[in-house]
Structure formats: C-alpha cells, structure tokens
Design an enzyme around this catalytic site. Structure first.
Site, short mmCIF file in Angstrom:
data_model
loop_
_atom_site.label_atom_id
_atom_site.label_comp_id
_atom_site.label_asym_id
_atom_site.label_seq_id
_atom_site.Cartn_x
_atom_site.Cartn_y
_atom_site.Cartn_z
N LYS A 176 0.77 -1.23 -0.03
CA LYS A 176 0.02 0.10 -0.02
C LYS A 176 0.79 1.19 0.03
O LYS A 176 1.67 1.43 0.84
CB LYS A 176 -1.03 0.11 1.26
CG LYS A 176 -1.76 1.29 1.13
CD LYS A 176 -2.91 1.44 2.39
CE LYS A 176 -2.02 2.24 3.49
NZ LYS A 176 -1.99 3.76 3.29
N GLU A 180 9.29 -0.55 11.67
CA GLU A 180 10.32 0.50 11.99
C GLU A 180 9.51 1.65 12.39
O GLU A 180 8.59 2.26 11.50
CB GLU A 180 11.20 0.71 10.84
CG GLU A 180 12.47 1.35 10.97
CD GLU A 180 12.42 2.95 10.53
OE1 GLU A 180 12.28 3.82 11.61
OE2 GLU A 180 12.57 3.04 9.42
N CYS A 222 12.44 9.46 10.96
CA CYS A 222 12.13 9.02 12.27
C CYS A 222 13.45 8.92 12.87
O CYS A 222 13.25 9.02 14.12
CB CYS A 222 11.81 7.47 11.96
SG CYS A 222 12.87 6.61 10.79
N GLU A 255 7.66 12.41 19.25
CA GLU A 255 8.17 12.54 17.91
C GLU A 255 7.17 13.61 17.38
O GLU A 255 6.16 13.43 17.34
CB GLU A 255 7.99 11.25 17.08
CG GLU A 255 8.72 11.58 15.74
CD GLU A 255 8.76 10.38 15.01
OE1 GLU A 255 9.88 9.98 14.46
OE2 GLU A 255 7.61 9.55 14.86
#
Length: 504
Positions: free
Chosen positions: A192, A266, A300, A398
């Site tokens: 996707k 991840e 990230c 984050e």
C-alpha cells in the site's frame, strides 16, 4: 529570521509536465494496471496545495484479489533461480537511474522535499535494489555438527506473501528497504502506497514490471488506514512490514500478531544528539542543524533532542540559532533551498500546536515557531530550549517537523541518563574529542543506531537499523534485514545417504 524562497509558478508548471503523472490506472494487481473501486481522493502537492492527481482506493475485493494473486505467484517466484531474480532487481535499478531526473521531480512534487533530496531518494532506492540482488544468491544454510547416527542441516526459505505499508517521508527509500529484500528472498508482495505521497511508488512498481517481474509477484493498492488493515487481515499475507508512528505501529503489530503473522516494525524516535564540551565546535553545530532540519525534520531518526554540556551551552546554542536563522526555506526546485515542505498544510498546523503548547508550558522559543508562508506546507526551522522540570509533548514525543528541543547537562552520566529517559530507542549520537567518552556513550545509550562526531549518514545499504522500545521490532538493511524476510527450516536425516537413497 529564515529567508523564504517562494515557489515559482512557471517552474512548478514545467515540473508537473516533466513528471508525466498518469491520469488513471495507478493500482497494479495480478500483473495489470487498473483503478481502485473506491471513492477517488486527491493527491495534492505540499508546495502549493494544488491537485496533482486523483486516485481511487482499493475495495476489499481488490485487496483480496491482490493477496490471492501474490499467493498464487509465490511458489514459482521462489523456485526461480536466485540469479534470475537478482537480474530483475538489477534491471529495475538501471531503469530508475535512467529516469533519475523525472523520478526526482515526481518525488519533490509528491512529497515536498528538495529536488536534490529527491534525487538522493531515487539513487538510494536503486542501491537498495542492487544490494538485495546481491544477497539473493548469498543466503546460505548450514550443516549442523550433530554427529552420531543423524545429519542435520538448515534451509533458508521465504516467508511467503509480505504485506508492505509505507510512510510518506521517503516512499522510494522504503520501497528499496522493504519490497526489494522481500522479492530477493523469494517472497511476493502486496503493498500500500502512502496516501499523502503515492505517486513515486507507482513508478517504482512500473520499473519492476518493465524489468520483468512476473504477474502477481508485486501488487500495489492505494487508500488509507482501512486498506492497510485489509492487507494485514488478508489470509494469504504471512508477514507485515510497516514504517510509521509508534502509535499506529502498535495497532498494526497487535492486529498482525493476533493472527500469528510475522511483523517488522520501524517506528518513531525522539533521538538524543549529545554535544560534550570537548566537541569539534563548528562541525557539531553544522551536524546538529542537519540532524534535525534535513527533510524538514520528517525522518524517524532525526536528532530532535539536543543535549549540550552546560560549560559550552550558551555559545553553542547561540551559534546554532544563528545557523538555523540562516537556512533558506521554500521552493523545492530552487537550488538555494535547504529546507522545503512538510507533507501537508495539516501537518504545519499540527506542528504549530505542539510548539505553542511547549511555549505555554515554559519552553523558551529561540527561533522560528511559525509557518513560513500562508500557502503551501512550509514551516520555519525552530529551536526550543526546555528547562529541567518543564513537561510538554515537544520534549517527549516525535514531532516529525523542523523543531529541535534543547536541554543542558552536567557530565557524561547526566547526558546518558537524559538520553535514555525516553520510551523510544531508534538512534542517537554524540560529539566529543575523547574516544573513551564516545565509546562509553555509544555503549550506554539504548538505541539501535548511533553516530559519533556525525549525525544522519546512513552507513550505506548494508548498515542495519532497528529500533528498541517504542521504536519498533526487527531490523532493516544488510544481512540481518534480508533475513527478516526468511524463515529457517531444519532437516534431519540418517547419517550416510547410502542407507536411504537406493537409486539416483
């Protein structure tokens, strides 16, 4: 205040033409291009907010068909000579490099990163394809030294059908990190694309098709979270790999593991970049700015927490603020632009809310803190100093934007304790002239990746990366990353083949 380079309308018009965005048939199922069956959604460029294309999400029946196609194609793909699978991946890499500027233009329009950064993504994806091709012929089992009256050996086999859900910040890089190793090891794929930036993934799959991937081996669908959930639930899918936020990753992991499917996650990070008093000053300033502001902070492993030793903090922070205010923000296609867009205007508003909340809680806004334009998804490089005792989400969560939070520490023990005071464990770094300090810090900080006197270099296609804690499960890149897409079978047979083999 940072300078702003406004997007040039004529340049953008040329870029849209050069990108050759297809008008329809963006999904790829069972070897054919088609449209999804769902209600169409707009793909907008974050540069201006203008529409680039209309895509249709896959229906549940289309996801089912894609997964069934992958399952049907997998045995023959796995049985193909590893060298032949490798040649297909190598050919796809060649096609990507041949179309470098067009693909980079598409990435910059779709994702909003600088054109130079987009070129790096295309070349990086090609290198991951080549790396995976190299590993395809080098996955060896073992003969086990059991002795006695039995022989034992191990075979390395593919997992089966891999569901791939990718993030928006570097779609081509994650195609290379996820789809390439899955294919190299004999798996088939249902992927996707990220709904915010799907167009480059379409072109990646076209390169695989042109390189000779058989029908059903790679399937691509579009849509939001419901489509991703359908991929995870599809019975033929035996493994799910996802990159994204820790919150969503936890949901993906729970959904997949309830069905006893293998997962590779991840996820997010809040990585600490530690600057000791004996650091190479100028290099540490420049490196710390790059660590957070590259790709507008949408990485990230960004060094989003800066820890500076108290004895140099005033001078270091002042120089870093000066550096941040000198960064040129704006048009991704302008050669002087250093920081371009966030992925959407909604993300600008999300980042603004986090910064405002931090200031209200007691953080000191040292620079930035506002959008760079009223149109497009541009946000100024921002630095917040957060005193001890101030609690806010900017310090612990984050942000995924060009926002750096700074705190001061006293000594190495204090720095290490602060770095580890996080639920995340993806990356980190330190700057020092003392090798013993560097090695001790690298050993003690609880992360899967760590830089010394640098921050952000990938280490190449073979340098593994994997998170701890809320930063994920499993490993990507290199031999360990390749093995994530395999399972081990142990075979035991009587010693002396002549006792069981009567005819050749």
């Amino acid at each position: 205040m940072t300078s702003f380079i406004a997007p040039d309308a004529e340049r953008l018009d040329r870029a849209v033409v050069d990108a050759q965005i297809p008008e329809a048939e963006h999904s790829f199922i069972a070897g054919g291009w088609l449209d999804g069956d769902g209600e169409p959604f707009e793909v907008r460029t974050p540069i201006t907010g203008d529409c680039l294309a209309w895509l249709r999400p896959a229906s549940p029946s289309q996801v089912t068909r894609a997964a069934a196609s992958a399952k049907e194609a997998q045995p023959a793909w796995a049985a193909m000579k590893a060298r032949d699978r490798a040649r297909i991946l190598e050919h796809a890499a060649e096609l990507m490099v041949a179309g470098l500027d067009r693909l980079a233009t598409l990435v910059a329009l779709d994702n909003g990163k600088t054109f130079s950064g987009a070129r790096g993504d295309v070349l990086g994806c090609a290198e991951f394809l080549r790396s995976a091709a190299g590993w395809a012929t080098r996955l060896f089992g073992a003969t086990l030294p059991e002795g006695g009256d039995v022989e034992a050996l191990t075979w390395i086999e593919p997992v089966g059908v891999v569901g791939v859900v990718m993030p928006f910040n570097a779609p081509l890089i994650f195609c290379g990190m996820k789809i390439a190793p899955a294919l190299a090891t004999g798996n088939t794929v249902v992927a996707k694309a990220p709904e915010q930036a799907p167009l480059a993934v379409v072109e990646f799959v076209r390169c695989l098709e042109q390189a000779g991937v058989p029908p059903g081996v790679v399937n691509l669908v579009h849509g939001g979270a419901p489509v991703g959930s359908q991929i995870i639930d599809a019975p033929p899918v035996t493994m799910v790999t996802f990159t994204g936020s820790s919150t969503v990753g936890a949901l993906v992991g729970a959904q997949a593991t309830r069905q006893l499917k293998k997962v590779l996650l991840e996820l997010g990070g809040k990585s600490a970049n530690i600057v000791y008093e004996d650091a190479p000053f100028d290099a540490a300033v420049a490196g710390s700015a790059t660590a957070i502001f590259r790709n507008a902070g949408q990485r990230c492993f960004s060094g989003s927490r800066l820890l500076v030793q108290e004895s140099i903090a005033e001078a270091f922070i002042a120089k870093l603020v000066e550096t941040a205010e000198g960064i040129a923000v704006g048009d991704p296609f302008h050669p002087q632009t250093q920081v371009a867009c966030l992925v959407s205007r909604d993300d600008v508003e999300r980042v603004q809310a986090i910064v405002d909340d931090a200031v209200s809680a007691g953080a000191h806004l040292l620079c930035g803190g506002t959008a760079a334009a009223v149109q497009g998804a541009f946000y100024r490089p921002t630095i917040l100093e957060i005193p001890r005792g101030v609690n806010c989400s900017a310090l612990t969560e984050e942000i995924f934007g060009p926002v750096l939070v700074v705190q001061r520490f006293t000594d190495a023990d204090d720095a290490i304790a602060m770095a580890n005071d996080s639920k995340y464990g993806l990356a980190g770094g330190c700057w020092t002239s003392n090798l013993a300090t560097a090695m001790r810090t690298a050993r003690k900080v609880n992360t899967g990746f760590f830089w010394i006197n640098g921050y952000g270099a990938s280490g190449g296609t073979e340098a593994t990366i994997g998170g701890r804690g809320a930063s994920g499960i499993g490993t990507e890149k290199g031999l360990e990353g390749i093995r994530e897409y395999t399972v081990v079978k142990t075979v035991v047979l009587p010693a002396g083949l002549e006792s069981v083999v009567t005819e050749i």
